[in-house]
Design a protein around this motif. Structure first.
Motif, short mmCIF file in Angstrom:
data_model
loop_
_atom_site.label_atom_id
_atom_site.label_comp_id
_atom_site.label_asym_id
_atom_site.label_seq_id
_atom_site.Cartn_x
_atom_site.Cartn_y
_atom_site.Cartn_z
N PRO A 84 0.91 -1.29 -0.08
CA PRO A 84 -0.01 -0.02 -0.14
C PRO A 84 0.78 1.36 0.04
O PRO A 84 1.84 1.30 0.75
N ILE A 85 0.48 2.21 -0.63
CA ILE A 85 1.08 3.80 -0.69
C ILE A 85 0.48 4.74 -0.20
O ILE A 85 -0.82 4.95 -0.55
N VAL A 86 0.71 5.41 0.74
CA VAL A 86 0.16 6.22 1.30
C VAL A 86 0.96 7.72 1.25
O VAL A 86 2.12 7.73 1.23
N LEU A 87 0.24 9.02 0.91
CA LEU A 87 0.79 10.16 1.02
C LEU A 87 0.29 10.92 2.09
O LEU A 87 -0.80 11.48 2.00
N PRO A 88 0.82 11.01 3.33
CA PRO A 88 0.54 11.68 4.30
C PRO A 88 0.79 13.23 4.43
O PRO A 88 1.73 13.89 4.14
N VAL A 89 -0.29 14.15 4.60
CA VAL A 89 -0.23 15.41 4.72
C VAL A 89 -0.76 15.96 5.94
O VAL A 89 -1.91 15.52 6.53
N ALA A 90 0.03 16.84 6.70
CA ALA A 90 -0.37 17.44 8.19
C ALA A 90 -1.22 18.63 7.86
O ALA A 90 -0.84 19.60 7.22
N TYR A 91 -2.32 18.90 8.63
CA TYR A 91 -3.19 19.80 8.65
C TYR A 91 -3.98 19.75 9.61
O TYR A 91 -4.67 18.57 10.17
#
Length: 287
Positions: free
Chosen positions: A69-76
């Protein structure tokens, strides 16, 4: 054992803050597109997102074939950063390359607060202090997944390390950090470089009105801060569609009272314009 980290860069920068050079091409870096991207211009976001996705597939071709699995984490917290939209653009390209394989997806890393600091104009120590004051929490399991951490520019690497540490502490399998641009040692030492990139063509909130009026604009946390801090916020808001005014207000209110307290004049202008638009809508419905 900590997950390995690979770095991918679309545009390695050298030269001077006001005239950065793309180290790959030996030509001036497109600071105009970068500046517009940072403030929510969708065509610029898509262009740079496509360039970054292509750099990822060139340097890490296994991303198109892996079964992990590929995830693109973004913080907000609430209002999204430009990196969220960049990550979404990268995701679209990756998933086209992956075909029928499980799609990569953007995931939310929850920040427990938003401060008033402008990172582009802050010292490394101020950035460290600010990052240390914010809590970060993953909202999705990431154990054994591949994380692609998207960012627009790497100057100090402090924000990158916070995200890498969080992912490694939660059992991530592999990490790829992917930047639109990075600064070489000499360029990174110039305290004006990030601000020069951000404001290359967007020197005022009014510079984004063409994007807004074309429908090519997404509200980012950077732009929301600039809007609320601008003495002429009312003039800008008066030129915006009602839906966007209400989105600004919803994002600002949801970010919290402490956030709003830092921008009393801009908040008053936003709420006044929002109330005016709501009143006009009610009157129109009643006629």
């Amino acid at each position: 054992m900590k997950a390995p980290v690979t770095r991918v860069v679309a545009h390695p920068l050298t030269g001077a803050a006001m005239h950065p050079i793309d180290g790959n091409l030996g030509t001036p870096f497109d600071t105009a597109t970068y500046s517009l991207m940072k403030h929510g211009d969708l065509p610029s976001i898509r262009d740079l997102g496509n360039e970054l996705a292509n750099a990822l597939l060139k340097d890490c071709p296994w991303l198109s074939t892996t079964g992990s699995p590929i995830v693109l984490p973004v913080a907000y917290l609430v209002a999204k950063p430009a990196c969220f939209y960049l990550a979404s653009a990268v995701c679209d390209v990756l998933n086209e390359a992956r075909g029928e394989r499980a799609p990569a997806r953007v995931i939310h890393v929850h920040k427990d607060s938003v401060t008033h600091i402008d990172y582009a104009a802050s010292s490394a120590q101020d950035r460290r202090n600010d990052l240390a004051s914010i809590g970060f929490r993953l909202t999705d399991p990431v154990r054994d997944a591949i994380a692609i951490v998207i960012d627009d520019v790497r100057v100090t690497g402090l924000a990158e390390q916070v995200m890498v540490d969080l992912l490694q502490d939660n059992g991530i399998g592999q990490i790829v950090t992917a930047y639109v641009a990075t600064c070489d040692e000499q360029l990174a030492a110039d305290p004006s470089v990030e601000s020069a990139l951000n404001h290359a063509v967007v020197r005022s909130i009014h510079d984004m009105l063409p994007s807004v009026q074309r429908g090519d604009f997404v509200p980012t946390i950077r732009f929301l801060k600039r809007l609320l801090a601008d003495p002429d916020a009312a003039g800008f808001l008066a030129a915006c569609p009602a839906e966007l005014v209400q989105r600004f207000r919803a994002d600002a209110e949801a970010t919290g009272e402490r956030f709003l307290a830092g921008y009393p004049a801009g908040t008053a202008a936003l709420f006044a314009e929002s109330d005016l638009r709501s009143s006009a809508t009610r009157e129109g419905v009643g006629q």
